[in-house]
Design a protein around this motif. Structure first.
Motif, PDB file in Angstrom:
ATOM      1  N   MET A 271       0.837  -1.209   0.000  1.00  0.00           N
ATOM      2  CA  MET A 271       0.000   0.000   0.000  1.00  0.00           C
ATOM      3  C   MET A 271       0.868   1.253   0.000  1.00  0.00           C
ATOM      4  O   MET A 271       0.609   2.202  -0.748  1.00  0.00           O
ATOM      5  CB  MET A 271      -0.929   0.000   1.220  1.00  0.00           C
ATOM      6  CG  MET A 271      -2.060  -0.979   1.115  1.00  0.00           C
ATOM      7  SD  MET A 271      -3.203  -1.086   2.522  1.00  0.00           S
ATOM      8  CE  MET A 271      -2.775   0.185   3.608  1.00  0.00           C
ATOM      9  N   ALA A 272       1.900   1.271   0.824  1.00  0.00           N
ATOM     10  CA  ALA A 272       2.808   2.422   0.874  1.00  0.00           C
ATOM     11  C   ALA A 272       3.535   2.592  -0.449  1.00  0.00           C
ATOM     12  O   ALA A 272       3.742   3.716  -0.919  1.00  0.00           O
ATOM     13  CB  ALA A 272       3.806   2.242   2.012  1.00  0.00           C
ATOM     14  N   LEU A 273       3.898   1.488  -1.049  1.00  0.00           N
ATOM     15  CA  LEU A 273       4.600   1.516  -2.330  1.00  0.00           C
ATOM     16  C   LEU A 273       3.715   2.076  -3.432  1.00  0.00           C
ATOM     17  O   LEU A 273       4.169   2.860  -4.266  1.00  0.00           O
ATOM     18  CB  LEU A 273       5.049   0.099  -2.672  1.00  0.00           C
ATOM     19  CG  LEU A 273       5.944  -0.088  -3.856  1.00  0.00           C
ATOM     20  CD1 LEU A 273       7.272   0.602  -3.602  1.00  0.00           C
ATOM     21  CD2 LEU A 273       6.192  -1.558  -4.086  1.00  0.00           C
ATOM     22  N   THR A 274       2.453   1.699  -3.433  1.00  0.00           N
ATOM     23  CA  THR A 274       1.515   2.200  -4.442  1.00  0.00           C
ATOM     24  C   THR A 274       1.348   3.708  -4.315  1.00  0.00           C
ATOM     25  O   THR A 274       1.364   4.433  -5.314  1.00  0.00           O
ATOM     26  CB  THR A 274       0.160   1.488  -4.303  1.00  0.00           C
ATOM     27  OG1 THR A 274       0.357   0.079  -4.441  1.00  0.00           O
ATOM     28  CG2 THR A 274      -0.828   1.973  -5.343  1.00  0.00           C
ATOM     29  N   GLU A 275       1.206   4.199  -3.086  1.00  0.00           N
ATOM     30  CA  GLU A 275       1.081   5.641  -2.893  1.00  0.00           C
ATOM     31  C   GLU A 275       2.351   6.369  -3.318  1.00  0.00           C
ATOM     32  O   GLU A 275       2.297   7.434  -3.934  1.00  0.00           O
ATOM     33  CB  GLU A 275       0.777   5.949  -1.428  1.00  0.00           C
ATOM     34  CG  GLU A 275      -0.628   5.579  -1.018  1.00  0.00           C
ATOM     35  CD  GLU A 275      -0.910   5.934   0.430  1.00  0.00           C
ATOM     36  OE1 GLU A 275      -0.217   6.820   0.968  1.00  0.00           O
ATOM     37  OE2 GLU A 275      -1.817   5.335   1.007  1.00  0.00           O
TER      38      GLU A 275
END
Length: 130
Positions: free
Chosen positions: A36-40
């Motif tokens: 999730m952090a990577l996508t953001e």
């Protein structure tokens, strides 16, 4: 007496299996938060053409505050500097980011497997040449 030994062995194996399942669930949850952090982070990258230090610090802060991951252990790979910047109209327009975090899997009888959490994302650049 033989029955007692069998039951003790059975309970030991079941207990260790349950511990392994619980730890695996926690590791899977860490991977989900990393993704999730990577996508953001990858969605913030195109205006710059690379993953800035500010974006990396935001990801580290997020993972440290939500999952208690150590900032020092979070490793970034991909398009991380101005020299690696991707420009629209060139042969390779993908901005890539990979996060690696160490994971230790405990197995029966004291065995340990070191298998890192790896999350990968890419996005096409929107940066235009002057």
């Amino acid at each position: 007496m033989e029955f007692v030994y069998k039951m003790i062995l059975y309970l030991l194996i079941v207990g260790l299996t349950l511990v392994a399942v619980i730890l695996d669930h926690a590791d899977t949850k860490n991977q989900m938060y990393a993704e999730m952090a990577l996508t953001e982070a990858i969605l913030k990258a195109p205006p710059y053409g690379y993953i800035t230090d500010e974006i990396q610090n935001e990801v580290k802060d997020y993972l440290e505050s939500t999952r208690g991951m150590k900032r020092e252990d979070i490793q970034f790979e991909g398009t991380l500097s101005m020299s690696q910047r991707k420009v629209k109209g060139t042969g390779d327009e993908k901005i890539e980011l990979r996060i690696t975090y160490p994971r230790t899997i405990l197995i029966f009888f004291g065995g340990v497997i070191d298998k890192p959490i790896v999350s990968y994302r890419f996005v096409n650049t929107e940066y235009r040449t002057p």
